[in-house]
Design an enzyme around this catalytic site. Sequence first.
Site, mmCIF file in Angstrom:
data_model
loop_
_atom_site.group_PDB
_atom_site.id
_atom_site.type_symbol
_atom_site.label_atom_id
_atom_site.label_comp_id
_atom_site.label_asym_id
_atom_site.label_seq_id
_atom_site.Cartn_x
_atom_site.Cartn_y
_atom_site.Cartn_z
ATOM 1 N N ASP A 1 0.920 -1.122 0.000
ATOM 2 C CA ASP A 1 0.000 0.000 0.000
ATOM 3 C C ASP A 1 0.965 1.177 0.000
ATOM 4 O O ASP A 1 1.574 1.487 1.032
ATOM 5 C CB ASP A 1 -0.847 -0.010 1.277
ATOM 6 C CG ASP A 1 -1.800 1.169 1.316
ATOM 7 O OD1 ASP A 1 -1.371 2.279 0.959
ATOM 8 O OD2 ASP A 1 -2.966 0.985 1.677
ATOM 9 N N HIS A 2 1.158 1.811 -1.155
ATOM 10 C CA HIS A 2 2.296 2.733 -1.244
ATOM 11 C C HIS A 2 2.158 3.940 -0.313
ATOM 12 O O HIS A 2 3.138 4.598 -0.019
ATOM 13 C CB HIS A 2 2.567 3.150 -2.697
ATOM 14 C CG HIS A 2 1.635 4.182 -3.232
ATOM 15 N ND1 HIS A 2 0.383 3.875 -3.704
ATOM 16 C CD2 HIS A 2 1.757 5.528 -3.368
ATOM 17 C CE1 HIS A 2 -0.212 4.995 -4.100
ATOM 18 N NE2 HIS A 2 0.593 6.002 -3.918
ATOM 19 N N HIS B 1 -5.597 3.002 1.132
ATOM 20 C CA HIS B 1 -4.801 4.155 1.581
ATOM 21 C C HIS B 1 -5.471 4.936 2.723
ATOM 22 O O HIS B 1 -4.840 5.254 3.729
ATOM 23 C CB HIS B 1 -4.566 5.126 0.422
ATOM 24 C CG HIS B 1 -3.991 4.487 -0.815
ATOM 25 N ND1 HIS B 1 -3.096 3.449 -0.769
ATOM 26 C CD2 HIS B 1 -4.181 4.753 -2.140
ATOM 27 C CE1 HIS B 1 -2.767 3.112 -2.011
ATOM 28 N NE2 HIS B 1 -3.412 3.873 -2.859
HETATM 29 C C1 BG6 Z 1 -3.290 4.601 -6.409
HETATM 30 C C2 BG6 Z 1 -4.631 4.698 -7.072
HETATM 31 O O1 BG6 Z 1 -3.261 3.546 -5.497
HETATM 32 O O2 BG6 Z 1 -3.019 5.814 -5.731
HETATM 33 C C3 BG6 Z 1 -4.679 5.873 -8.029
HETATM 34 O O3 BG6 Z 1 -4.897 3.502 -7.784
HETATM 35 C C4 BG6 Z 1 -4.272 7.136 -7.327
HETATM 36 O O4 BG6 Z 1 -5.973 6.011 -8.609
HETATM 37 C C5 BG6 Z 1 -2.972 6.944 -6.584
HETATM 38 O O5 BG6 Z 1 -4.133 8.135 -8.320
HETATM 39 C C6 BG6 Z 1 -2.659 8.155 -5.723
HETATM 40 O O6 BG6 Z 1 -1.370 8.042 -5.223
HETATM 41 P P1 BG6 Z 1 -0.530 9.325 -4.839
HETATM 42 O O7 BG6 Z 1 0.729 8.766 -4.252
HETATM 43 O O8 BG6 Z 1 -0.314 10.103 -6.105
HETATM 44 O O9 BG6 Z 1 -1.354 10.069 -3.868
#
Ligand code: BG6
Length: 508
Positions: free
Chosen positions: A183-184, A246
């Site tokens: 989950d980045h 997230h």
């Molecule tokens: C991803 C989603 O997990 O997270 C995307 O699939 C989203 O739809 C993205 O744009 C958002 O990540 P960040 O790091 O740009 O906030």
Amino acid sequence: MENPVNLILVIFGASGDLTSRKLIPALFSLKVQKLLPEKFAVMGVGRTSISVNDFRKKMRESIISFSEEKKPDLKQVDQFTECLNYMAIDNTLFADYEKLKINLQELSEEYDSASNYIFYMATPPSLYATISENLTKAGLADQSSGFRRFIIEKPFGYDLQSGRELNKKLHNLISENQIYRIDHYLGKETVQNVLVTRFANGIFEPLWNRNYIHRVEITSAESIGVEERGGYYDSSGALRDMVQNHLLQMVGLTAMEPPSSLDPDAIRNEILKVFQSLQPVKEADVPKQVIRGQYTGSTIRGECVTGYRYENGVARDSRTETFVAVKFFINNWRWGGVPFYIRTGKRLPTRVTEIVIHFKRTPHHLFQRETGIVTSNQLIIRIQPDEGILLKFDMKEPGSGFNVKNVNMDFHYSDLADIRVPSAYERLLYDVMTGDSTLFSRDDEVETAWKFIEPIQSAWANNPAVKIYGYPAGTWGPSVSNDLIEGCGLTWRYPCKNLADDGLYCEL
Ligand code: BG6
């Protein structure tokens, strides 16, 4: 920081965007920081048939375009690309995995890697089980001659049942401690800093509860639309794409109890307890507690912006939400009665992710305010961009009398001029290499998060009368989302104004 032991990273889906935009640039940054193993190789695996040299050239370009390093040193880039290898395989064909095994054995000897392999599945989720099954069958999951770790990316299923099935399939092949679910958001420096803010400082924790906190608000806004991902997004929507993972992880870190140690399971057990304490949103209450929206066409700074239904890959009568706001409670002693509000959306006025802790007002208002509005203290943890922490509090305006003004005490990470905030993938790849699973979602966390989402999914699926509101691209989502926040004149925090010049909110 210690260097990981020698290993080979196998990336499935090596010809895809994730590999070129995120993974390879992140590995290069680890190389610059001298955080890669002494002997390290990447085996890119993909369907496209290209030579190793062409793969290296393509990755060289990606590093130059997407690296977080301000000016990547080209000599260092060339040195790095020498550790990249490539082979084309058909993910579904077992015979190809035997060839992969032979190639890995040869690389292991060359790189002295003691057969430590990490398998990164940068592929569509439908392939996770197939790839894991073939790797296991080829003996590549067996850890007797070195570790074997499997990285998978969200989505982990699309509802509770499919999430459980995926876990079951993987557990039949490999053990939970071999699986690293990315989950980045957990790899973001400022998300981890929630733990430090709360548990390294004595001043916040005594106030971090129902006695002093009025409400908690978490926003993750994006200004972009669905771009080229319309096909995927239309079958997902904001609830699955952002909330189930997230946003709930941010809720977990904000609401958890102090862990007994920094042991991965100590932290994940506390997050799990928060998820288990989420008060389920009853299907019948969904219209009252959950607002969904979809962006419509508008004009932003004079430029026409396409509505969601006219994006590539999206059905013209789609009822997929590009915005969702949820109000819920956490049923435990710390949070009983404190509303949590979370919202996320595409095509909102700006890109911002923040956690806002609204403290209760003082019980008696002694001082006058110019605006006539009694404010309350807010602690704002800015996850991105302009990472930092902001505390809003009242101060006496200089001069006669006791006029009060709300002011900011603001810390920006960018003030630490010599420190670069590492990308999420840098941190997460390094953690898998060193075997630290703290920042990865565990099977039970994923399933419990799906459990919370399930009644909302069901209400939307079973009851078409539940409204979906249109909001003009460039605005803060449906205005009715303000109605979720109970209390005289209270609204969400709006970090900036609407950008759209036209358009009205409507029901789709
Ligand atoms: C991803 C989603 O997990 O997270 C995307 O699939 C989203 O739809 C993205 O744009 C958002 O990540 P960040 O790091 O740009 O906030």
